[in-house]
Scaffold this motif. Structure first.
Motif, mmCIF file in Angstrom:
data_model
loop_
_atom_site.group_PDB
_atom_site.id
_atom_site.type_symbol
_atom_site.label_atom_id
_atom_site.label_comp_id
_atom_site.label_asym_id
_atom_site.label_seq_id
_atom_site.Cartn_x
_atom_site.Cartn_y
_atom_site.Cartn_z
ATOM 1 N N GLY A 1 -21.248 -116.746 28.130
ATOM 2 C CA GLY A 1 -21.728 -115.870 28.759
ATOM 3 C C GLY A 1 -21.150 -115.150 29.874
ATOM 4 N N PHE A 2 -21.341 -113.807 30.216
ATOM 5 C CA PHE A 2 -20.679 -113.224 31.242
ATOM 6 C C PHE A 2 -20.576 -114.014 32.607
ATOM 7 N N CYS A 3 -21.654 -114.556 32.913
ATOM 8 C CA CYS A 3 -21.687 -115.222 34.233
ATOM 9 C C CYS A 3 -20.590 -116.444 34.240
ATOM 10 N N ASP A 4 -20.718 -117.190 33.158
ATOM 11 C CA ASP A 4 -19.753 -118.253 32.900
ATOM 12 C C ASP A 4 -18.309 -117.844 32.593
ATOM 13 N N PHE A 5 -18.153 -116.664 32.219
ATOM 14 C CA PHE A 5 -16.876 -116.118 31.844
ATOM 15 C C PHE A 5 -16.290 -115.763 33.170
ATOM 16 N N LEU A 6 -17.023 -114.979 33.929
ATOM 17 C CA LEU A 6 -16.692 -114.628 35.506
ATOM 18 C C LEU A 6 -15.812 -115.628 36.155
ATOM 19 N N CYS A 7 -16.706 -116.662 36.287
ATOM 20 C CA CYS A 7 -16.341 -118.002 36.995
ATOM 21 C C CYS A 7 -15.267 -118.442 36.438
ATOM 22 N N CYS A 8 -15.093 -118.614 35.197
ATOM 23 C CA CYS A 8 -13.863 -119.118 34.495
ATOM 24 C C CYS A 8 -12.595 -118.427 34.742
ATOM 25 N N MET A 9 -12.797 -117.087 34.492
ATOM 26 C CA MET A 9 -11.569 -116.236 34.942
ATOM 27 C C MET A 9 -11.070 -116.016 36.291
ATOM 28 N N LEU A 10 -12.208 -116.001 37.258
ATOM 29 C CA LEU A 10 -11.754 -116.170 38.716
ATOM 30 C C LEU A 10 -10.821 -117.328 38.941
ATOM 31 N N GLN B 1 -5.457 -113.318 27.333
ATOM 32 C CA GLN B 1 -4.307 -112.790 26.886
ATOM 33 C C GLN B 1 -4.359 -111.247 27.493
ATOM 34 N N ALA B 2 -5.620 -110.623 27.428
ATOM 35 C CA ALA B 2 -5.686 -109.283 27.826
ATOM 36 C C ALA B 2 -5.769 -109.118 29.518
ATOM 37 N N ALA B 3 -6.073 -110.476 30.154
ATOM 38 C CA ALA B 3 -6.149 -110.481 31.376
ATOM 39 C C ALA B 3 -4.743 -110.615 32.086
ATOM 40 N N GLY B 4 -3.894 -110.957 31.239
ATOM 41 C CA GLY B 4 -2.227 -111.172 31.429
ATOM 42 C C GLY B 4 -1.952 -112.537 32.079
ATOM 43 N N LEU B 5 -3.054 -113.386 31.358
ATOM 44 C CA LEU B 5 -2.564 -114.996 32.151
ATOM 45 C C LEU B 5 -2.246 -115.746 30.860
ATOM 46 N N ALA B 6 -1.760 -117.088 31.162
ATOM 47 C CA ALA B 6 -1.189 -117.718 30.249
ATOM 48 C C ALA B 6 -2.205 -118.651 29.641
ATOM 49 N N SER B 7 -2.155 -119.089 28.512
ATOM 50 C CA SER B 7 -2.996 -120.448 27.982
ATOM 51 C C SER B 7 -2.418 -120.741 26.649
ATOM 52 N N ASP B 8 -2.822 -121.718 26.186
ATOM 53 C CA ASP B 8 -2.453 -122.424 24.853
ATOM 54 C C ASP B 8 -3.967 -122.892 24.457
ATOM 55 N N THR C 1 -6.881 -117.258 39.862
ATOM 56 C CA THR C 1 -6.463 -118.024 41.172
ATOM 57 C C THR C 1 -5.562 -119.091 41.122
ATOM 58 N N MET C 2 -5.901 -120.195 40.197
ATOM 59 C CA MET C 2 -5.008 -121.421 40.094
ATOM 60 C C MET C 2 -3.693 -121.057 39.421
ATOM 61 N N SER C 3 -3.803 -119.984 38.753
ATOM 62 C CA SER C 3 -2.404 -119.671 37.842
ATOM 63 C C SER C 3 -1.413 -118.975 38.949
#
Length: 718
Positions: free
Chosen positions: A676-685, A650-657, A689-691
């Motif tokens: 962890g941060f490494c996995d979090f970065l892969c997830c958010m990128l 939500q803080a990144a401005g992306l939609a989710s449920d 991109t897909m959003s």
């Protein structure tokens, strides 16, 4: 007896501030998934500006608590339990070599030299047949001030006795004269963000057969005298208690945030603040005008230049209306107000018996009532302190939730001064700003409190306070407020409208030293996520050439001869640069596989390498997600759970449920669903991109059409 004038401090209040899409029927098959994205997400292939905050400032940051009693610092490296056990095993009474029974512990200037030589140091066991640390509980009436002018500290201590949740922090229960007595005691005080345990022996200074300093009202109860000695040791000597700031003592005894109110120019809602403070169990004190060292007692019973404890504030029915009255206690243990609402005044005759019996205590114990009007006339300053600014919660039927973020950092030489004003050049661009967000507000209530404290070098006294303060600005905007005082602690309470704000600590003198910044934000909706505190950053207006050089230098350091970075070099860069931050390193290192995935998401040319332009785009997103990760990792575990991941998205401005968050935690998290941060970065990128790809392709709708090869090209490379 002595309460240093707090100066002309004023606490201010701020009021309200004012793509192209793909047509599968007409488009040829793309050669790469990035070509698809170029058409779906126009602009994705262009250079993105790197973050204006390249890396979080390396200051210590905490959230939520004001120092932990689980990690108490040992003053002078003295361990109470070890020292007591050693004394018991050897059959000796403890003698503290770091605060000896010597005139050096008194101070050279407190007494005439001939009196210093006459002082005897005696233990309570030598003064009383059956001494106790505490008898029948702890009360303000146990305290009677001695010859030293430490009314400022005793007024705070008197208030502490009313607030058991704080008292137990300061006065540990594992000691006394009955069991395991070895002449050793300890007390805890809060100093610059951490609790400090101070060990003392129980030898007290006696002059001509009487207590030199605090003496107990009950002859064989010694907690006030021993606690005073521990505080004197913390500050270097008894002499260093001879005059001080009530506001400092309140903070030292609680670890809380304090605010001073001038009674010569009080805020219009001061009555409500007083009642809210009393209702929410705040510590309160007040001081009178005049020369502190003279201790002139007026005919009305009020002592000039003196500190008092506020022990109550109520509104009672009186005549045909209501009357605001305030209860006050004198640390002398005697000496009371003789005007309206004093113990024997006729005003009490017009009060209903149930109120009179509950409130009036007709004893010469230093405590008295007075009206709000007389209080404002006789006293000059009001001090209120609590772990959070609950005294600003008036009008709220429920207890508000206040979030807290703390930063400890170093002022560097050349920090902006009041003379140089606020600017984006020079020192202002080399010292950190601290950003926070306000998402909602009520224009009739305060919602932010900012406290800045200068950390004294050991032995430094109040006379050596630097003039400190801060500039408050809206992000990339003008300065809204600046506040400076020559005090240890500068605090301001504010009403801020929604927006992003920055705080820039500053000093009037160019001197390098440590500071503690605390930002309290009121949560009106009683949910932790209502307010979002950001990490410290360098100023937003750093010159562009400096921004470019921050990521360009990194790129050139790790790039190949053809000025590109492959997955192996990206892995080395991320592990060596990003994982220097403790919070991001706890979740593990970047694997080669994760770096290949990250590279694929940013690889415009589909050649397995990143150019400087592509790396700049990655760096901008990386710093953004790093800030979000640190902010949402509220317990500093180095991981985000599912709830924290949802807040981060939500803080990144992306939609989710809820279902998507669960799937992301399952796909990118560990066995417990934590990222962890490494996995979090892969997830958010990937999510980002897909959003954006879907939004551009769907043209605002909820469905898209793709060929099988387009779909496979998209999902298989990323």
């Amino acid at each position: 007896m002595i309460s240093r004038a707090e100066g002309t401090r004023r606490q201010g209040r701020l009021h309200n501030l004012p793509a192209t899409s793909l047509n599968p029927e007409t488009t040829t098959e793309p050669s790469s998934w990035r070509e698809i994205l170029r058409r779906w997400c126009p602009g994705k292939g262009r250079m993105l500006s790197p973050s204006s905050a390249p890396m979080p400032e390396r200051g210590w940051q905490t959230t939520g608590a004001t120092g932990s009693l689980q990690k108490v610092k040992k003053f002078n490296s003295q361990d109470f339990r070890e020292l007591r056990a050693l004394c018991l095993s050897q059959g000796l009474l403890f003698e503290d070599a770091t605060f000896p029974a010597h005139s050096s512990s008194i101070g050279a200037r407190l007494l005439p030299q001939e009196e210093l030589w006459q002082i005897q140091w005696k233990r309570p066991t030598e003064l009383q047949r059956n001494p106790y640390l505490i008898m029948d509980g702890v009360s303000r009436f146990d305290i009677m001030q001695g010859e030293i002018g430490d009314c400022w500290m005793l007024a705070a201590l008197g208030s502490l006795t009313l607030r058991k949740q704080f008292l137990e922090n300061v006065l540990p229960k594992d000691q006394g004269f009955q069991d395991d007595y070895a002449g050793i005691f300890h007390f805890r005080f809060w100093q610059y963000g951490e609790w400090v345990d101070v060990v003392i022996d129980d030898r007290l200074p006696i002059l001509n057969g009487r207590y030199l300093f605090v003496h107990p009202r009950t002859s064989n109860e010694f907690w006030p005298s021993l606690l005073e000695k521990a505080y004197a040791k913390l500050r270097g000597s008894y002499q260093n208690l001879n005059g001080g700031y009530l506001s400092d003592a309140l903070v030292d005894l609680t670890g809380g945030v304090q605010v001073q109110f001038s009674l010569r120019d009080p805020p219009p809602d001061l009555k409500e603040i007083l009642k809210a403070a009393d209702r929410s169990q705040c510590l309160m004190g007040c001081s009178t005008p005049g020369q502190a060292r003279r201790n002139i007692e007026l005919k009305n019973g009020i002592v000039q230049g003196h500190a008092y404890t506020i022990t109550g504030a109520v509104k009672i029915p009186y005549k045909n209306g209501w009357k605001h009255i305030i209860r006050i206690w004198n640390p002398w243990g005697h000496g009371e107000w003789k005007g309206p609402w004093s113990d024997n005044s006729h005003q009490w005759d017009r009060v209903e018996p149930k109120y009179r019996e509950a409130l009036l205590r007709n004893k010469d114990d230093g405590e008295f009532w007075m009206s709000y009007e007389n209080f404002q006339e006789q006293f000059s300053w009001l001090y209120i302190c609590n772990s959070t600014p609950t005294f600003l919660d008036f009008g709220d039927e429920h207890c508000s939730v206040w979030s807290l973020t703390s930063y400890t950092n170093l002022w560097s030489q050349g920090l902006p001064t009041r003379k140089s004003h606020y600017s984006s050049a020079g020192a202002a661009s080399t010292n950190p700003q601290y950003f926070f967000k306000v998402l909602d507000h009520d224009p009739n209530t305060y919602n932010v409190a900012i406290s800045l404290m200068q950390k004294h070098a050991e032995g430094m006294q109040d006379e050596k306070n630097l003039k400190i303060g801060f500039f408050l600005s809206m992000e990339n905007s003008r300065v809204l407020k600046q506040i400076f005082f020559r005090t240890r602690d500068v605090t301001s309470y504010l009403t801020l409208s929604p927006g992003t704000y920055s705080v820039l600590p500053a000093a009037a003198e160019e001197q390098e030293f440590q500071f503690l910044l605390r930002i309290f934000i009121r949560n009106q909706d009683h949910h932790e996520s209502s307010y979002s505190l950001t990490s410290p950053r360098l100023p937003m207006d750093i010159p562009r050439e400096n921004q470019d050089s921050s990521y360009k230098a990194l790129f050139l350091k790790y790039a190949k001869q053809d000025s590109t970075i492959d997955a192996l070099q990206l892995q080395q860069l991320l592990n060596e640069v990003i994982l220097k931050d403790e919070m991001t390193s706890l979740g593990g290192r970047f694997s080669f596989d994760s770096c290949r995935s990250i590279l694929a998401l940013m690889d415009l040319n589909s050649n397995g390498r990143l150019t400087l332009q592509e790396f700049g785009s990655l760096w901008q997103r990386l710093t953004k997600y790093m800030d979000i990760f640190i902010r949402e990792d509220r317990n500093h575990s180095g991981f985000l759970d599912a709830a924290e991941l949802k807040n981060a998205i939500q803080a990144a401005g992306l939609a989710s449920d809820g279902r998507l968050v669960r799937l992301l935690a399952l796909r990118y998290g560990d066995a417990g669903g934590r990222l962890g941060f490494c996995d979090f970065l892969c997830c958010m990128l990937r999510l980002d991109t897909m959003s954006h790809a879907f939004q551009n392709l769907a043209k605002g709708g909820s469905q898209i059409l793709m060929t099988a090869m387009e779909w496979l090209t998209l999902v298989m490379y990323t």
